[in-house]
Design a protein around this motif. Structure first.
Motif: not given
Length: 101
Positions: A28-35, A37-41
């Motif tokens: 879950a932490f990695a999934a939330a982190n990926a989301v 990062r995508a929002r930021t990018a």
């Protein structure tokens, strides 16, 4: 409590004992982190314009092409691993019409 990380295992559907890929489950932490990062990018991706997005997608296409042999081997291994499933060229044609006779 176990400290072992969960694993994701992809198996050949024709031969479940054949492991195609095994990797650590991201969790879950990695999934939330990926989301995040995508929002930021995303704003930068939008500002970069169509040409930059096209170049990025072209780079991805080049990477897939460079890995074509490996990807083909995995696809063929997964689909035609057992003699129970004939390849398309050996399958009877359903469009050949009625038999002459």
């Amino acid at each position: 409590m176990s400290t072992a990380l969960a694993r994701v295992v992809s198996r050949n559907p024709a031969d479940p004992s054949d492991v195609l890929v095994e990797t650590a489950a991201p969790g879950a932490f990695a999934a939330a982190n990926a989301v995040e990062r995508a929002r930021t990018a995303q704003p930068g991706w939008l500002r970069a314009g169509a040409a930059a997005r096209s170049a990025a997608l072209g780079a991805i296409a080049a990477a897939v092409e460079a890995a074509a042999d490996e990807l083909t081997a995995l696809a063929v291994r997964s689909r035609w691993a057992t003699p129970r499933t004939p390849p398309p060229s050996a399958a009877p044609s359903s469009t050949s019409g009625p038999a002459a006779g």
